[in-house]
Design a protein around this motif. Structure first.
Motif, short mmCIF file in Angstrom:
data_model
loop_
_atom_site.label_atom_id
_atom_site.label_comp_id
_atom_site.label_asym_id
_atom_site.label_seq_id
_atom_site.Cartn_x
_atom_site.Cartn_y
_atom_site.Cartn_z
N MET A 59 0.80 -1.22 0.00
CA MET A 59 0.00 0.00 0.00
C MET A 59 0.84 1.28 0.00
O MET A 59 0.29 2.37 0.14
N SER A 62 -0.42 4.16 -1.98
CA SER A 62 -1.84 4.48 -1.82
C SER A 62 -2.02 5.71 -0.94
O SER A 62 -1.23 5.96 -0.03
N LEU A 77 -8.11 2.17 -0.06
CA LEU A 77 -8.01 1.09 -1.02
C LEU A 77 -9.04 1.29 -2.13
O LEU A 77 -10.23 1.40 -1.85
N ALA A 88 -4.55 -7.10 -1.39
CA ALA A 88 -4.77 -6.60 -0.02
C ALA A 88 -5.75 -7.50 0.74
O ALA A 88 -5.51 -7.84 1.91
#
Length: 109
Positions: A59, A62, A77, A88
């Motif tokens: 991540m 992100s 997400l 994930a």
């Protein structure tokens, strides 16, 4: 702005891989359970996952955000990024424990 029914159903449908997925309304928003484990938090049509060391590498690019006042920062997400979303979910399902059942006790006066 609360999460729409259409969005929470979309998020739940995106969870494939033979997992059992369901959602539960909590405080006006939603918790998504994968194999009965609380994995995703959905607030204001945004999917949040807890910042955990096991997914930090996955991540790292992100965005982050705070799902509700008083909470810690979470990763955001994107359920439309299928590869990232599925990766994930696979990691989080493995590391997330089943919730502990709490006995309801009666108060006696």
């Amino acid at each position: 702005m609360a999460t729409s029914q259409q969005f929470i159903e979309f998020v739940t449908e995106q969870i494939g891989g033979g997992y059992s997925a369901r959602f539960k309304k909590m405080f006006g928003e939603y918790m998504v359970y994968v194999n009965d484990k609380p994995v995703l938090l959905v607030c204001d049509d945004t999917v949040y996952v807890k910042k955990l060391p096991e997914i930090d590498g996955l991540m790292k690019d992100s965005p982050c955000g705070i799902p509700y006042a008083g909470s810690k920062e979470h990763y955001i997400l994107d359920p439309e990024n299928v590869e990232l979303f599925e990766s994930a979910i696979a990691i989080l399902e493995k590391i997330t424990p089943l919730p502990v059942k709490r006995n309801k006790t009666k108060k006696t006066s």
